[in-house]
Design a protein around this motif. Structure first.
Motif, short mmCIF file in Angstrom:
data_model
loop_
_atom_site.label_atom_id
_atom_site.label_comp_id
_atom_site.label_asym_id
_atom_site.label_seq_id
_atom_site.Cartn_x
_atom_site.Cartn_y
_atom_site.Cartn_z
N LEU A 116 -5.66 -6.59 8.17
CA LEU A 116 -4.50 -7.47 8.37
C LEU A 116 -3.19 -6.72 8.19
CD1 LEU A 116 -5.81 -10.68 6.53
CD2 LEU A 116 -5.56 -10.35 8.99
N LEU A 117 -3.13 -5.84 7.19
CA LEU A 117 -1.89 -5.07 6.99
C LEU A 117 -1.64 -4.13 8.17
CD1 LEU A 117 -2.18 -4.21 3.17
CD2 LEU A 117 -0.58 -5.78 4.23
N GLN A 118 -2.70 -3.54 8.73
CA GLN A 118 -2.53 -2.68 9.89
C GLN A 118 -2.07 -3.49 11.10
OE1 GLN A 118 -2.90 0.63 9.55
NE2 GLN A 118 -2.03 0.79 11.63
N LEU A 119 -2.59 -4.68 11.23
CA LEU A 119 -2.16 -5.57 12.31
C LEU A 119 -0.69 -5.93 12.14
CD1 LEU A 119 -2.81 -7.32 14.79
CD2 LEU A 119 -3.60 -9.10 13.22
N ILE A 157 1.20 1.64 0.54
CA ILE A 157 0.65 2.81 1.23
C ILE A 157 0.72 2.61 2.75
CG2 ILE A 157 -1.45 4.13 1.64
CD1 ILE A 157 -2.18 3.67 -1.29
N SER A 158 0.45 1.40 3.22
CA SER A 158 0.45 1.14 4.67
C SER A 158 1.86 1.02 5.24
CB SER A 158 -0.34 -0.14 4.97
OG SER A 158 0.30 -1.26 4.37
N GLY A 159 2.87 0.93 4.36
CA GLY A 159 4.25 0.87 4.82
C GLY A 159 4.69 -0.47 5.32
N LEU A 161 5.80 -3.06 3.22
CA LEU A 161 6.60 -3.81 2.25
C LEU A 161 7.86 -4.38 2.87
CD1 LEU A 161 6.50 -1.78 -1.11
CD2 LEU A 161 5.45 -3.98 -0.61
N ASN A 162 8.61 -3.54 3.57
CA ASN A 162 9.92 -3.96 4.07
C ASN A 162 9.85 -4.79 5.34
OD1 ASN A 162 11.43 -2.74 2.00
ND2 ASN A 162 11.23 -0.73 3.00
N ILE A 163 8.64 -4.85 5.96
CA ILE A 163 8.52 -5.66 7.18
C ILE A 163 8.80 -7.13 6.88
CG2 ILE A 163 6.91 -6.47 8.94
CD1 ILE A 163 5.54 -3.75 8.78
N SER A 164 8.14 -7.62 5.82
CA SER A 164 8.34 -9.04 5.45
C SER A 164 9.78 -9.27 5.00
CB SER A 164 7.36 -9.43 4.33
OG SER A 164 6.03 -9.19 4.73
N LEU A 165 10.34 -8.30 4.26
CA LEU A 165 11.71 -8.45 3.78
C LEU A 165 12.69 -8.50 4.95
CD1 LEU A 165 13.78 -8.52 1.50
CD2 LEU A 165 13.66 -6.01 1.41
N ASN A 166 12.50 -7.63 5.94
CA ASN A 166 13.42 -7.63 7.10
C ASN A 166 13.29 -8.90 7.92
OD1 ASN A 166 14.41 -5.09 6.43
ND2 ASN A 166 12.80 -4.03 7.59
N ASN A 194 6.34 -2.02 -6.54
CA ASN A 194 6.81 -2.73 -5.35
C ASN A 194 8.07 -3.52 -5.65
OD1 ASN A 194 4.60 -1.72 -4.06
ND2 ASN A 194 3.46 -3.66 -3.96
N ALA A 195 8.12 -4.17 -6.82
CA ALA A 195 9.29 -4.97 -7.17
C ALA A 195 10.54 -4.11 -7.22
CB ALA A 195 9.05 -5.65 -8.52
#
Length: 1111
Positions: A116-119, A157-159, A161-166, A194-195
């Motif tokens: 799911l994270l890769q998707l 690691i998958s990078g 984190l900032n996708i959801s934030l953006n 992460n925080a």
């Protein structure tokens, strides 16, 4: 029938369809043909329809062994078709939503998180990303994230984190999209790394944008945003960022707005979410300071007071209280030093340890508090009304039960040379005495029973000889005397196990007659008969000695004054602070204050009418067989204390008998602890209402208390007393500070002090503010003890459980790192209770538990010695050693006198196994002394089972291992400032003489091959209920002795359930411990196996019913 058949066929058809569809999907995955996209879209849509419409399909797909999830995840990983992806995401959401946490965990275990994270990473590269895909993907991640312990690490690691934030930053008005994104951010933020990373990218500021000013629109989104923010603020970096931007004031403002407008309490979760954010940000010092500066204490105090009337708002009140307690400025104890106010110069200074550190401190060091104490790492606290009873006790591990045979300790060597151990021979005269000079019952040689089989020579052991194997296995005849006169008066006397043998020289003839009557029963039958009769008397239901004393004592007082000890005291003024008469010449020792006339003030409307020169008569009821006030005073005269006490407390002078009623555990009112904490917080908010006046101070002996009629007077300058300082807080509220153990800076728990000058009908609140243990039985129904002198003069000389609104909680006084063993920010705890006194101007005493002083022990031992029959009981009292302050440590020997000085009788006497008992190594555990008192009285009694025990064993007893600690009011330590119970491994003869020589006794017995059959050390426990036992390791016992052993079941005696255990129960437990040794006697004595089976069964039932090991 047709309908049932149709339903079965339909179910079979559906099951076959889902299996077929999954097989078809798996085939598509294996072929990986692009032309199969339409087919995959069709198959997944069919599976989604079945999953949404039929529960059986969902169960089959998630059943153990089903390949459904693997096939679906494989398709999701391989496909690039948007509609197929959406179908699969909806299928997974359906399965996880219905199955709950178990289904989510199954999805995680099959690699669903990484897929799911890769998707998510792939979908984010589209410009713009598909909204529907992002909503479904985040919804699914929010559900499985909490079930994946490494979810945060995988996301970082998958990078992703900032996708959801953006997405949140770009779609602030799209609530449908940002809601699942916030839910994922909340899961991300549970990982501290992460925080911090998200905080650097502006997530904190973004959350406050979403929360915004007060609005009842989009409350669901606001609730998720608050939960996310609370998780983010647990990071110190994010918390500092929030403080720097002034967000603490924003949170408080929002909370006040919601409190005012949510009159119907429909949005309690939002209000609690704001409090959780405040709780997180106040975990750091800057956050607490910002909270105080923003007037947060007053805001939360006022809002929580408004919420008290609504029970459903208790979570808000509890969280507010938790925040206020945390933010309450840490204060130093109002003391010049936390070290004991008394000092005792040690003969030797330890090289290491807390005492060495204490002595090495420079005199200018302030050991009360330091700036570093306000630690940022605040301990996690449970809700106020749901505190864990045993706190850390549930983590208890019995280190003695070792499962690895290779780790078991080998039998230790003596540790001291045999020549050195010979010094202890003087404490075992029973092993060498021939009793020629004793007035024994039978002076003429008397042979054993005719059927006795004495195989081999009889070896009489002495202190310098080893006992032979043959002597160990010799079967000795036990003669028991029986009296028909005794049986005739059985119903007219009090329980025999409570009777002390009188010193009667005229019993020789009757005893000789008894010996002639032995032919009526065999010795075994007679023994069992008396055992059964004795055991039958030891029950909770039977009248105890104290009740009978109580019933008869008052009558004696009314009928005759000859049974009273009178003592006069001149009373010049009603309100004088001290009115004690000198009780003997030489060293001046006084009774405590006497500020009343001996007449119940309730019967007098105007106490001022009494003459100033009136004499007060102290009438001491003569209802305690082992208590002698005059003897007690004589003993106190020779008791040496560090403060050189010159007063005697009235309870110790009058004595104590258990009240003729049971005292059940007090039911604690709901919310009492919260109320007490709220009243403490008022001290900070309404500082002008606090009196803050010192009423008693051992650090300033010259301090004089103002002579006012409305204030209480305090005192603790007597044996075992402990009270260091008293501060009046409000008119009827007092803070009390306990003294540390001498040569220590902590161990505050035991208290014993005097109060006078009270008025009836007023609730006085007492707060003992420097306790250290993290929890107490005071939170679960235990009450402090009070002794009223007025009640004692009215023939009620007993300690009673008193107090209401009792609780035990962490306060705002902090221990320094020195006192906390290097740990910073450790808080003290408060015991608080409220008392209404029944009499005006009474003198009352309060104690943590029933006091039992060293002088009381000495008095009891002297009385036991003077009352016993030396023809029957061998009683010897020695001084084991002297303590650091020069007090003697008593050593008691109890056994039965030999039947005669005939060789075989002396041999039986010397071959008795030893039972070694000790108590009171911890001074504050006074219950151990009361249990020991019950043991001593039972062993010295006329009870036939006690006589049987005396004839079977030699009891060596050290009833008080720490006399100095008891005398000086310590809780845990001796004058060396160390816990003596931790010194057994390597005791120092100069610092720990009682332990050194008690261990020497045991080492001496080991050297002469006479190790005790039983060694039991009596203790108390501050947080466990009832009575329980710790035993030795069974495996280690078997390994050392090669004797089979088995654990016994622990069965609770329900007779004690719901009661606050008093001295009656404690003394009874001491007696029952002795009765428990009968089972041991029967198991180890071959003679007992000859008893009739019916009598053995009765004995067994009686022991099991009246002497259970309770927990």
């Amino acid at each position: 029938m047709n309908k049932v058949k149709t339903t079965s066929e339909k179910s079979l058809t559906n099951n076959s369809r889902i299996v077929g569809l999954l097989a078809q999907l798996e085939k598509i995955n294996s072929e990986s043909l692009l032309v199969e996209a339409d087919t995959a879209r069709y198959v997944t849509s069919k599976i989604l329809h079945l999953a949404q419409s039929q529960e059986k399909t969902r169960k089959e797909m998630t059943a153990k062994g089903s390949p459904a999830i693997e096939v679906i995840l494989s398709t999701l990983e391989n496909t690039r078709d948007l509609q197929t992806i959406l179908n699969i995401l909806n299928i997974l959401i359906e399965l996880v939503s219905v199955g709950g946490g178990r289904k989510a965990s199954a999805l995680v275990s099959k690699g669903g998180t990484q897929i799911l994270l890769q998707l998510l990473l792939s979908a984010s590269k589209d410009s713009p990303p598909n909204e529907e895909l992002m909503v479904q993907l985040h919804s699914l991640l929010a559900k499985i994230g909490p079930k994946d312990k490494k979810f945060g690490v995988k996301a970082r690691i998958s990078g992703t984190l900032n996708i959801s934030l953006n997405l949140v930053k770009q779609s602030l008005q799209n609530h449908r999209l940002i809601l699942p994104c916030l839910q994922v951010l909340r899961v991300y933020s549970t990982n501290s790394v992460n925080a911090v990373s998200l905080g650097k990218n502006g997530v904190v500021e973004l959350m406050f944008k979403i929360i915004g000013p007060f609005s009842k629109k989009n409350t669901g989104l606001m609730k998720v945003a608050l939960d996310t923010l609370a998780a983010l603020l647990k990071s110190k970096t994010n918390a500092r960022r929030a403080v720097d931007r002034g967000y603490v004031h924003v949170l408080l403002t929002n909370y006040v707005d919601w409190h005012r407008h949510d009159s119907r309490h429909r949005h309690m979760l939002i209000r609690k979410g704001i409090l959780q954010c405040i709780k997180s940000v106040t975990n750091i010092k800057l956050g607490r300071k910002a909270f105080i500066d923003a007037n947060g204490m007053k805001i939360l105090y006022n809002t929580s007071q408004d919420c008290l009337a609504v029970r459903t708002l208790d979570p808000l009140v509890n969280t507010s209280s938790l925040i206020m307690r945390k933010c309450f400025p840490k204060n130093r104890l109002p003391l010049p030093t936390i070290k004991s106010v008394f000092h005792f110069q040690l003969p030797v200074i330890p090289i290491s340890g807390p005492v060495a550190q204490l002595y090495s401190l420079p005199p200018e060091v302030d050991d009360v508090v330091d700036e570093s104490d306000d630690n940022d790492d605040i301990e996690t606290e449970s809700e106020i009304e749901n505190e864990n009873e045993d706190d850390k006790d549930h983590l208890f591990k019995n280190d003695d039960i070792e499962t690895d045979i290779n780790k078991l300790k080998h039998r230790q060597e003596l540790g001291r040379p045999t020549e050195e151990l010979k010094m202890y021979e003087q404490f075992f005269p029973e092993l060498s005495d021939n009793f020629k000079d004793y007035d024994l019952i039978f002076k003429e040689p008397k042979p054993f029973a005719s059927d006795a089989n004495l195989g081999g020579p009889i070896v009489v052991p002495t202190a310098g000889e080893e006992q032979s194997v043959e002597a160990n296995h010799s079967v000795m005849g036990i003669t028991v005397k029986e009296s028909h006169h005794l049986q005739a008066e059985e119903s007219n006397k009090r329980p025999a196990f409570l009777d002390l043998p009188k010193n009667d020289r005229n019993k020789d003839n009757s005893l000789q007659q008894q010996s002639d009557q032995k032919k009526l029963l065999s010795s075994c039958q007679c023994l069992s008969y008396e055992i059964v009769k004795g055991l039958d008397r030891i029950t909770l239901q039977n009248t105890s000695k104290n009740e009978q004393y109580y019933k008869t004592g008052c009558v004696m007082k009314k009928e005759s004054k000859t049974s009273l000890t009178s003592l006069t005291c001149n009373k010049p003024c009603q309100h004088v602070s001290s009115c004690g008469s000198v009780l003997f010449e030489g060293r001046s020792v006084q009774l405590g204050k006497l500020c009343f006339t001996g007449v119940d003030p309730e019967e007098e409307d105007d106490s001022s009418s009494h003459s100033s020169g009136e004499q007060v008569i102290l009438e001491v009821p003569d209802i305690l067989p082992l208590h002698d006030p005059d003897l007690y005073i004589e003993i106190v005269k020779n008791t040496k204390s560090v403060p050189e006490y010159s007063e005697v407390a009235y309870p110790d002078y009058f004595g104590h008998i258990p009240p003729p009623f049971k005292e059940p555990i007090l039911e604690r009112p709901y919310g009492v602890q919260r109320t007490k904490i709220s009243q403490d917080i008022e001290r900070l908010i309404h500082q002008n209402d606090i009196i803050d006046r010192v009423m008693y101070d051992l650090d300033n002996p010259s301090y004089s208390v103002p002579e006012e009629g409305e204030i209480l007077k305090f005192n603790s300058k007597f044996e075992s007393g402990n009270l260091r300082k008293v501060i009046q807080i409000r008119k009827n509220e007092y803070d009390l500070i306990l003294n540390s153990d001498i040569n220590s800076n902590h161990y505050h728990q035991w208290f014993y002090f005097e109060v006078s000058g009270m008025r009836p009908g007023i609730g006085y609140r007492f707060n003992i503010i420097n306790c250290e243990k993290s929890n107490s039985q005071f939170n679960y129904g235990m009450q402090p003890l009070m002794y009223s002198v007025q009640e004692a003069l009215n023939s009620r000389p007993w300690w009673t459980r008193v107090g209401t609104d009792i609780c035990y909680y962490k306060n705002h006084f902090a221990r320094s790192s020195i006192a906390a063993g290097g740990q910073k920010g450790k808080s003290y705890y408060t015991i608080t209770f409220t008392v209404n006194f029944p009499h005006k101007d009474d003198v009352c005493y309060f104690a943590y538990h029933y006091p039992y002083t060293y002088s009381t022990l000495r008095m009891h031992l002297q009385k036991l010695e003077s009352m016993h029959n030396p023809q029957q009981i061998y009683f010897r009292q020695d001084t084991l050693c002297e303590t650091l302050s020069g007090n003697s440590c008593p050593l008691v020997t109890i056994t039965a006198m030999p039947e005669s000085n005939y060789f075989e009788h002396i041999c039986q006497f010397r071959n008795r196994p030893y039972i070694f008992l000790s108590a009171r190594v911890h001074p504050g555990e006074t219950n151990a002394s009361w249990v020991m008192k019950g043991t001593l009285e039972y062993l010295m009694s006329n009870n036939p089972t006690a006589q049987s025990l005396r004839e079977s064993y030699i009891f060596k007893i050290v009833p008080m291992l720490n006399p100095d600690g008891v005398i000086n009011g310590n809780h845990r330590c001796s004058l060396s400032g160390e816990d003596l119970n931790r010194q057994w491994q390597n005791p120092n003869p100069d610092l720990h003489p009682t332990i050194y020589h008690a261990k020497g006794l045991l080492q001496y017995l080991a050297a002469i091959k006479r190790l005790p059959l039983v060694y039991c050390d009596y203790h108390g426990h501050s947080r466990k209920k009832n009575v329980f036992m710790y035993g030795c390791s069974i495996k280690e016992t078997v390994w050392h002795t090669n004797v089979s052993a088995a654990s016994c079941d622990l069965i609770e005696d329900l007779g004690y359930r719901g009661l606050q255990i008093g001295t009656r129960e404690l003394e009874e437990m001491g007696a029952k411990f002795c009765v428990g040794l009968l089972r041991l006697k029967r198991l180890t004595s071959p003679l007992e196996f000859n008893l009739p089976s019916c009598l053995l069964d009765i004995e067994n039932e009686l022991i099991e019913s009246s002497c259970k090991v309770t927990r």
